[in-house]
Write a protein that holds these residues in place. Structure first.
Motif, short mmCIF file in Angstrom:
data_model
loop_
_atom_site.label_atom_id
_atom_site.label_comp_id
_atom_site.label_asym_id
_atom_site.label_seq_id
_atom_site.Cartn_x
_atom_site.Cartn_y
_atom_site.Cartn_z
N ILE A 17 0.83 -1.20 0.00
CA ILE A 17 0.00 0.00 0.00
C ILE A 17 0.86 1.25 0.00
N ASN A 20 2.43 2.25 -3.28
CA ASN A 20 1.55 2.69 -4.35
C ASN A 20 1.75 4.18 -4.62
N GLU A 21 1.93 4.56 -5.86
CA GLU A 21 2.22 5.96 -6.21
C GLU A 21 1.11 6.92 -5.79
N GLU A 22 -0.13 6.50 -5.93
CA GLU A 22 -1.25 7.36 -5.53
C GLU A 22 -1.29 7.52 -4.01
N TYR A 98 -7.46 0.83 -6.34
CA TYR A 98 -6.08 0.35 -6.34
C TYR A 98 -5.87 -0.99 -5.63
N PHE A 99 -6.83 -1.39 -4.79
CA PHE A 99 -6.62 -2.58 -3.97
C PHE A 99 -7.88 -3.44 -3.91
#
Length: 167
Positions: A17, A20-22, A98-99
């Motif tokens: 997590i 993650n880039e975001e 994203y997940f």
């Protein structure tokens, strides 16, 4: 902020997590007088420790708690009250992009503001994250007050020591 990565298992749980880039963008968002990233780390670490100690599902709790405030901005029509009520939904929507999340993780994220949001948590882990988030928020919001009191106390101590020394 304490070094939570002394706990290798905690670090392994959150690594996908926090890499993650975001998610990294939360490091630039002010939140309770610190960054949103720091707040997420604090809530996640203490949620991890408590749920692991209680032999609950600490893996899902850790993942969900690090995502509980994973959103980058409120919408323009959000005032303070509506932002409090809506941000769990924003965090859940952003997390799902994203997940992959379990039902428990979804519940932890979506109910972490109960009773401000009206749906109560389904799981004990959700209640724990809700409570830890509240305590962390109070601690973080009072940081500047605590630092000002500390500085004033130090100033007064130095003043009185010097006053007594030269009397």
């Amino acid at each position: 902020m304490m070094n939570k990565c002394l706990d290798e298992e905690f670090c392994l749980l959150i690594e996908p997590i926090i890499e993650n880039e975001e998610f990294k963008k939360t490091k630039a968002i002010a939140h309770h007088g610190i960054t949103r990233y720091e707040h997420l780390m604090r809530v996640s670490y203490y949620s991890y420790k408590v749920t692991k100690f209680l032999r609950l599902n600490y893996q899902e709790t850790t993942r969900a708690s690090i995502l509980h405030d994973f959103f980058l901005e409120e919408t323009e029509d959000d005032n303070k009250v509506s932002a409090l009520r809506r941000h769990p939904r924003y965090a859940l929507e952003k997390s799902l992009i994203y997940f992959k999340l379990t039902d428990r993780e979804r519940d932890i994220i979506s109910t972490h503001m109960f009773p401000v949001t009206f749906t109560p948590p389904k799981y004990l882990e959700s209640w724990i994250v809700d409570l830890i988030d509240d305590v962390a928020g109070i601690y973080e919001k009072t940081y500047s007050i605590r630092m000002a009191l500390r500085a004033a106390t130090m100033f007064l101590m130095i003043f009185f020591i010097n006053y007594l020394k030269f009397k």
